[in-house]
Design a protein around this motif. Structure first.
Motif, short mmCIF file in Angstrom:
data_model
loop_
_atom_site.label_atom_id
_atom_site.label_comp_id
_atom_site.label_asym_id
_atom_site.label_seq_id
_atom_site.Cartn_x
_atom_site.Cartn_y
_atom_site.Cartn_z
N THR A 189 0.83 -1.20 0.00
CA THR A 189 0.00 0.00 0.00
C THR A 189 0.87 1.25 0.00
OG1 THR A 189 -1.80 -1.13 1.17
CG2 THR A 189 -1.76 1.29 1.28
N ALA A 190 1.91 1.24 0.82
CA ALA A 190 2.82 2.39 0.88
C ALA A 190 3.53 2.61 -0.45
CB ALA A 190 3.84 2.19 2.01
N LEU A 191 3.91 1.53 -1.12
CA LEU A 191 4.59 1.63 -2.39
C LEU A 191 3.66 2.19 -3.47
CD1 LEU A 191 7.29 1.11 -3.76
CD2 LEU A 191 6.52 -1.22 -4.26
N LEU A 192 2.42 1.72 -3.49
CA LEU A 192 1.46 2.24 -4.46
C LEU A 192 1.18 3.72 -4.20
CD1 LEU A 192 -0.54 1.94 -6.75
CD2 LEU A 192 -2.20 1.00 -5.14
N ALA A 193 1.02 4.08 -2.93
CA ALA A 193 0.78 5.49 -2.58
C ALA A 193 1.95 6.37 -3.02
CB ALA A 193 0.54 5.62 -1.08
N LYS A 194 3.15 5.84 -2.91
CA LYS A 194 4.34 6.60 -3.30
C LYS A 194 4.36 6.86 -4.80
CE LYS A 194 9.31 6.76 -2.35
NZ LYS A 194 10.45 6.05 -1.73
N HIS A 195 3.81 5.94 -5.58
CA HIS A 195 3.73 6.14 -7.03
C HIS A 195 2.65 7.15 -7.38
CE1 HIS A 195 6.42 3.16 -8.95
NE2 HIS A 195 6.28 2.50 -7.81
N LEU A 196 1.69 7.36 -6.49
CA LEU A 196 0.56 8.23 -6.78
C LEU A 196 0.73 9.64 -6.22
CD1 LEU A 196 -2.29 5.67 -6.00
CD2 LEU A 196 -1.51 6.38 -8.27
#
Length: 391
Positions: A189-196
């Motif tokens: 989740t943190a990795l996806l949020a970082k891409h967004l």
């Protein structure tokens, strides 16, 4: 993001046709996104709540690049695919028997898939499948061409499609696999949020790893709006709420007001439902995926964002009434004692005071006092409100 294992698993199965792949997961978990990463040639159709006859099959075949020299039986598809009438053979002569006509239509779809192989026919949202498409899929799976696959996606909480029965009737030569997509974990989740987002907050507590919720919440934050329920997610939740029976809706509203996983008895008390109705309502809310059971005997809404959407949808008058019921036990004289718990447990089974007295070697008057005290502490007015009461 975080789907490498699942992508490899599905790709490996599709690489060795004929095969059937079933992918399930809650709304927004990423079933469609996974399909977009597949390298296999796909024909994709989606089922819809209105359940159009042969809807997903027609939608999928509209994207086909029809080759020349098709089997004459494919002319039976002209009524379903008028945009391809210049590419399809002439209609076969009509027959009087509707079942023969239906079989010819099924053979036409099979023949077209045969001409298009290698191909994977994808039917999304099978929980909304119409009866005609359901029968056609059952026919296709028994005679899939050597270079064709069938891939179905669905939400298990909404499924009326008998997936287990469908899988059990597959012929031995057709390989199959079942894949359940879970939400992303904290790190994913943190990795996806970082891409967004350039500097994202921790989105996992609000989204519990559901990719759709992560993306929608990130969009709100990118637009400068504070954390809240994204409109798309709110609307999806409210549509599910509106489709619930009254008892299930009241149980879900009670869970939103309680704001933490609670027992069936507590939710029934807050909802103001008698045991039989609360039991049915809870079962339906769980079946449709609005409530889940994070620990034995405790039920709550799956996501904080979903909980907020339900809470905001409750009218002020109803909300005040639910809050009064939540607060009522705090105004009483304490928790139910072990003896009172014994007594009301038997009362919930429908035993009379005399029967309870005989079972626990107490006097009927003592049982009466224990029942009255326990009901008061639980915020109930009648033993008929006890969950599980069979009276």
């Amino acid at each position: 993001m975080g789907r490498e294992r699942e992508l490899d698993q599905v790709s490996a199965v599709l690489a060795r046709p004929p095969a059937v792949v079933l992918i399930d997961g809650e709304a927004g978990v990423g079933k469609t996104r996974l399909l977009h990463e597949l390298s296999s040639p796909l024909l994709v159709g989606s089922c819809h709540p209105m359940r159009f006859p042969f809807g997903p099959i027609v939608e999928a075949l509209r994207d086909a690049d029809l080759p020349p020299g098709l089997n004459p039986v494919t002319g039976a598809l002209r009524p379903l695919l008028p945009e391809f009438s210049h590419l399809l053979p002439l209609d076969p002569p009509p027959v009087q028997d509707p079942q023969v006509e239906r079989h010819r239509l099924f053979r036409a779809v099979l023949s077209l898939i045969d001409a298009l192989q290698p191909i994977t026919l994808v039917v999304e949202d099978v929980h909304w499948i119409d009866p005609d498409s359901r029968e056609l899929l059952a026919f296709l799976t028994r005679c899939l061409p050597a270079g064709a696959n069938l891939l179905l996606t669905y939400r298990p909480e909404d499924a009326s499609f008998p997936v287990a029965g469908f899988r059990s009737h597959l012929p031995p030569h057709i390989r199959h696999t079942q894949l359940s997509l879970a939400p992303l974990d904290v790190e994913e989740t943190a990795l996806l949020a970082k891409h967004l987002l350039p500097d994202p907050p921790d989105l996992w507590p609000l989204t519990l790893g559901v990719p759709f919720a992560i993306e929608e919440l990130a969009r709100m934050l990118a637009e400068g709006r504070g954390p809240g329920t994204p409109p798309a997610l709110r609307d999806a939740v409210l549509l599910k709420i509106e489709a619930l029976p009254v008892a299930a809706r009241r149980i879900v509203q009670a869970a939103a007001v309680v704001d933490e996983p609670a027992s069936e008895r507590s939710l029934a008390a807050v909802a103001g439902l008698p045991p039989e109705q609360s039991e049915r309502g809870l079962a339906e809310a769980v079946r449709r995926g609005l409530l889940h059971q994070p620990s034995p005997g405790r039920y709550g809404l799956r996501q904080p964002l979903a909980r907020q959407a339900v809470y905001d949808s409750i009218t002020p008058g109803v909300r005040r009434r639910l809050h009064r019921r939540v607060e009522a036990p705090a105004e009483t004289k304490g928790a139910v004692s072990p003896r009172e718990e014994q007594v009301i447990g038997l009362a919930a089974q429908g035993l009379t005071n005399r029967e309870i007295a005989e079972s626990l070697f107490l006097s009927p008057r003592t049982v009466e006092v224990h029942v009255a005290n326990a009901l008061r502490k639980l915020g109930l007015t009648s033993r008929r409100q006890l969950p599980g009461n069979t009276e």
